[in-house]
Design a protein around this motif. Structure first.
Motif, short mmCIF file in Angstrom:
data_model
loop_
_atom_site.label_atom_id
_atom_site.label_comp_id
_atom_site.label_asym_id
_atom_site.label_seq_id
_atom_site.Cartn_x
_atom_site.Cartn_y
_atom_site.Cartn_z
N GLN A 119 0.84 -1.20 0.00
CA GLN A 119 0.00 0.00 0.00
C GLN A 119 0.87 1.25 0.00
OE1 GLN A 119 -2.59 -0.37 3.39
NE2 GLN A 119 -4.04 -1.69 2.29
N TYR A 120 1.94 1.25 0.80
CA TYR A 120 2.86 2.39 0.84
C TYR A 120 3.47 2.63 -0.54
CZ TYR A 120 6.99 5.21 1.79
OH TYR A 120 7.95 6.20 1.75
N ILE A 121 3.97 1.57 -1.17
CA ILE A 121 4.60 1.69 -2.49
C ILE A 121 3.60 2.20 -3.52
CG2 ILE A 121 5.69 0.42 -4.38
CD1 ILE A 121 6.92 -1.41 -2.18
N GLU A 122 2.40 1.62 -3.55
CA GLU A 122 1.37 2.04 -4.51
C GLU A 122 1.02 3.51 -4.33
OE1 GLU A 122 -1.91 -0.59 -3.92
OE2 GLU A 122 -0.90 -2.28 -4.89
N GLN A 123 0.80 3.94 -3.10
CA GLN A 123 0.44 5.33 -2.83
C GLN A 123 1.57 6.27 -3.20
OE1 GLN A 123 -0.75 5.29 1.28
NE2 GLN A 123 -2.72 4.33 0.83
N TYR A 124 2.81 5.89 -2.90
CA TYR A 124 3.94 6.74 -3.22
C TYR A 124 4.09 6.90 -4.74
CZ TYR A 124 8.55 8.78 -3.31
OH TYR A 124 9.59 9.63 -3.55
N ILE A 125 4.00 5.80 -5.47
CA ILE A 125 4.12 5.86 -6.93
C ILE A 125 3.00 6.69 -7.53
CG2 ILE A 125 3.91 4.44 -9.02
CD1 ILE A 125 5.55 2.30 -7.56
N ASP A 126 1.77 6.47 -7.07
CA ASP A 126 0.63 7.23 -7.60
C ASP A 126 0.76 8.73 -7.34
OD1 ASP A 126 -0.58 4.93 -8.58
OD2 ASP A 126 -1.99 4.74 -6.90
N SER A 127 1.31 9.11 -6.19
CA SER A 127 1.36 10.53 -5.84
C SER A 127 2.58 11.26 -6.39
CB SER A 127 1.29 10.69 -4.32
OG SER A 127 2.46 10.19 -3.72
N THR A 128 3.62 10.53 -6.81
CA THR A 128 4.86 11.20 -7.23
C THR A 128 5.20 11.04 -8.70
OG1 THR A 128 6.21 9.27 -6.67
CG2 THR A 128 5.89 10.93 -4.93
N GLY A 129 4.60 10.09 -9.37
CA GLY A 129 4.92 9.88 -10.78
C GLY A 129 6.11 8.97 -11.04
N PHE A 130 6.64 8.36 -9.99
CA PHE A 130 7.71 7.38 -10.18
C PHE A 130 7.14 6.12 -10.82
CE2 PHE A 130 10.18 9.89 -7.22
CZ PHE A 130 11.49 9.62 -7.57
N LYS A 131 8.02 5.36 -11.45
CA LYS A 131 7.67 4.06 -12.02
C LYS A 131 8.64 3.03 -11.46
CE LYS A 131 6.00 5.93 -16.35
NZ LYS A 131 6.13 5.95 -17.80
N VAL A 132 8.17 1.79 -11.37
CA VAL A 132 9.04 0.71 -10.92
C VAL A 132 9.91 0.28 -12.10
CG1 VAL A 132 9.16 -1.64 -10.01
CG2 VAL A 132 7.39 -0.07 -9.19
N LEU A 133 11.21 0.41 -11.94
CA LEU A 133 12.16 0.02 -12.98
C LEU A 133 12.49 -1.46 -12.86
CD1 LEU A 133 14.14 0.80 -15.26
CD2 LEU A 133 15.82 1.28 -13.47
N ASN A 134 12.68 -1.92 -11.61
CA ASN A 134 13.08 -3.31 -11.39
C ASN A 134 12.76 -3.69 -9.95
OD1 ASN A 134 14.22 -5.80 -11.82
ND2 ASN A 134 16.33 -5.10 -11.75
N VAL A 135 12.55 -4.99 -9.76
CA VAL A 135 12.35 -5.53 -8.42
C VAL A 135 13.28 -6.72 -8.27
CG1 VAL A 135 10.72 -6.59 -6.81
CG2 VAL A 135 9.92 -4.85 -8.42
N THR A 136 14.04 -6.73 -7.18
CA THR A 136 14.94 -7.86 -6.93
C THR A 136 14.64 -8.44 -5.56
OG1 THR A 136 16.68 -6.48 -6.00
CG2 THR A 136 16.79 -6.92 -8.36
N SER A 137 14.85 -9.73 -5.44
CA SER A 137 14.60 -10.41 -4.18
C SER A 137 15.83 -11.20 -3.79
CB SER A 137 13.39 -11.34 -4.32
OG SER A 137 13.10 -11.94 -3.10
N ALA A 138 16.17 -11.14 -2.52
CA ALA A 138 17.30 -11.89 -1.98
C ALA A 138 16.87 -12.41 -0.61
CB ALA A 138 18.52 -11.00 -1.86
N GLN A 139 17.77 -13.12 0.03
CA GLN A 139 17.45 -13.68 1.34
C GLN A 139 17.06 -12.62 2.35
OE1 GLN A 139 20.67 -16.10 2.69
NE2 GLN A 139 19.39 -17.89 2.87
N GLY A 140 17.67 -11.45 2.25
CA GLY A 140 17.43 -10.39 3.22
C GLY A 140 16.15 -9.61 2.99
N GLY A 141 15.60 -9.66 1.79
CA GLY A 141 14.38 -8.91 1.51
C GLY A 141 14.20 -8.65 0.04
#
Length: 69
Positions: A39-61
């Protein structure tokens, strides 16, 4: 161009939002962790105009790399 990183760590119950100006740290309880974090990520992207370039996952998060042109 602006870039930012949002890193989710369920083990430490933290969402870290890194930008060139600051790092914000949010504590989120494990029970509702992913719901609140997304929800935080969605609201931030919607309000600022940023786009998700990439998502990575590792053991830590999971890291969300954001870009704004």
């Amino acid at each position: 161009m602006k870039t930012e990183i949002i890193f989710l760590s369920r083990m430490t119950e933290q969402l870290l939002h890194h930008s060139s100006m600051e790092t914000k740290e949010l504590k989120i309880k494990k029970k509702d962790f992913f719901q609140e974090a997304l929800q935080y990520i969605e609201q931030y992207i919607d309000s600022t105009g940023f786009k998700v370039l990439n998502v990575t996952s590792a053991q830590g998060g999971t890291g969300y790399f954001l870009i704004k042109e």
